[in-house]
Enzyme design. Structure first.
Site, PDB file in Angstrom:
ATOM      1  N   GLU A  15       0.815  -1.216   0.000  1.00 18.26           N
ATOM      2  CA  GLU A  15       0.000   0.000   0.000  1.00 18.26           C
ATOM      3  C   GLU A  15       0.853   1.272   0.000  1.00 18.26           C
ATOM      4  OE1 GLU A  15      -3.562  -0.521   2.764  1.00 18.26           O
ATOM      5  OE2 GLU A  15      -2.300  -2.220   3.299  1.00 18.26           O
ATOM      6  N   SER A 150      -6.553  -1.969   1.687  1.00 20.21           N
ATOM      7  CA  SER A 150      -6.864  -1.358   0.394  1.00 20.21           C
ATOM      8  C   SER A 150      -7.431  -2.352  -0.609  1.00 20.21           C
ATOM      9  CB  SER A 150      -5.628  -0.662  -0.210  1.00 20.21           C
ATOM     10  OG  SER A 150      -5.217   0.407   0.602  1.00 20.21           O
ATOM     11  N   ASP A 257     -15.654  -1.264   8.281  1.00 15.93           N
ATOM     12  CA  ASP A 257     -16.556  -1.553   7.169  1.00 15.93           C
ATOM     13  C   ASP A 257     -17.564  -2.622   7.568  1.00 15.93           C
ATOM     14  OD1 ASP A 257     -15.016   0.199   5.658  1.00 15.93           O
ATOM     15  OD2 ASP A 257     -13.700  -1.404   4.941  1.00 15.93           O
ATOM     16  N   GLU A 270     -14.218  -5.548   8.201  1.00 13.22           N
ATOM     17  CA  GLU A 270     -12.867  -5.378   8.731  1.00 13.22           C
ATOM     18  C   GLU A 270     -12.658  -3.971   9.260  1.00 13.22           C
ATOM     19  OE1 GLU A 270     -10.027  -4.763   4.993  1.00 13.22           O
ATOM     20  OE2 GLU A 270     -11.177  -6.628   4.836  1.00 13.22           O
ATOM     21  N   SER A 281     -10.653   9.799   0.125  1.00  7.14           N
ATOM     22  CA  SER A 281     -10.774   9.071   1.390  1.00  7.14           C
ATOM     23  C   SER A 281     -12.071   9.375   2.119  1.00  7.14           C
ATOM     24  CB  SER A 281      -9.578   9.376   2.287  1.00  7.14           C
ATOM     25  OG  SER A 281      -8.377   8.943   1.686  1.00  7.14           O
TER      26      SER A 281
END
Length: 306
Positions: A15, A150, A257, A270, A281
């Site tokens: 990431e 991600s 989430d 998660e 974002s």
């Protein structure tokens, strides 16, 4: 004399690119606010030299391994440098999707059924063994790295013929993987700032799930805030997220989430303890919905560091 702040970004994880974008957005915000801040790429900078270089505080903008797994937090604590975000233990557990799910499940929070595979033991698993386990979950399934964010390395598998390639892909990003029951539903993400749960955001993507492309490339992904949930349902989701966040002992800023199924039940997916701070974002979006600007958000996160 102004404190010298190190914005830790980049690193060596998969990431890295997103971390650099987040880090420089944070850096520019701190500079606008009058701070003595510098970008420090942990891939190139000898991190043990931070104290000798006069840094008083660290703003962690690293994503994934080396940033969210407790390792950088451990170094900063050894150096006695205050830092943003969660501590060593909370970070380490939160990046481990499988162990996070075990903890949430023990609290009677809904998590999707899964299979956990370790790379070191892969020679013990025959194809028929894995397939037999998956058939209990039923296709389609989601195959994902256990320690990556991600949505990198994630695939949805609808047929046994695609299993091996998808498993190998996930193992490219983590030594442990999860094979999880795929649930079709409405996805939401909920941000946390200090101890305050921010308004949920509804995510609408044309892809099968909220993958890397949906997050960082596709312009067609829609983010709805306010989420459109009725008051009772929104409060239910916020309460679930609050319990999930606190169970891990997390601090500062983060995001969780979840997905709402066709029976009106929420399932946790998660947690992200160092959420992105790019122009796409979601934490800044949630903060903005209650009147907190990007620069104000960055200052609030900085003020609640360890």
């Amino acid at each position: 004399m102004k404190k010298k702040i190190a914005v830790l970004l980049g690193g060596n994880s998969s990431e890295r690119k997103i971390s650099i974008k987040s880090g420089y957005a944070i850096l520019q915000s701190l500079l606008r606010s009058g701070f003595n801040a510098y970008a420090i790429d942990t891939r190139d900078f000898p991190i043990m030299q931070l104290k000798k270089q006069g840094f008083d505080s660290a703003y962690i903008a690293l994503h994934g391994t080396g940033g969210e797994d407790g390792s950088i937090q451990g170094i900063l604590e050894y150096l006695n440098i205050p830092y943003t975000g969660s501590g060593i233990m909370s970070s380490a557990i939160s990046l481990d999707k499988w162990r996070t799910k075990l903890l949430w499940k023990s609290l009677s929070l809904r998590v999707l059924p899964d299979i956990y595979l370790q790379k070191k033991d892969i020679s013990k698993y025959t194809y028929s063994y894995i397939l037999k386990k998956i058939l209990k979950l039923k296709f389609p399934v989601v195959i994902k790295p256990n320690n990556a964010g991600s949505s990198i390395g994630i695939t949805i598998v609808n047929h046994p013929d695609l299993l091996i390639d998808s498993i190998n892909l996930a193992f490219n990003y983590s030594n442990n993987i999860i094979i999880e029951k795929f649930l079709k539903g409405t996805e939401y993400t909920v941000s946390i700032l200090n101890k305050k749960v921010l308004p949920p955001i509804k995510i609408i993507t044309k892809n099968n799930f909220y993958d890397y492309s949906s997050k960082y490339i596709e312009s067609s992904t829609e983010y709805i805030c306010p989420s459109g949930l009725n008051y009772q349902k929104e409060e239910e989701l916020k309460k679930i997220v609050e319990i999930a966040w606190n169970s891990l002992g997390c601090k500062g800023c983060g995001r969780i989430d979840a997905i709402l199924d066709n029976k009106d039940k929420f399932w946790l997916l998660e947690i992200n303890t160092i959420p992105g701070m790019t122009h796409r974002s979601l934490v800044p979006m949630a903060a903005k919905s209650i009147g907190i600007s990007f620069d104000e958000l960055i200052l609030k996160i900085l003020k609640i560091n360890k």
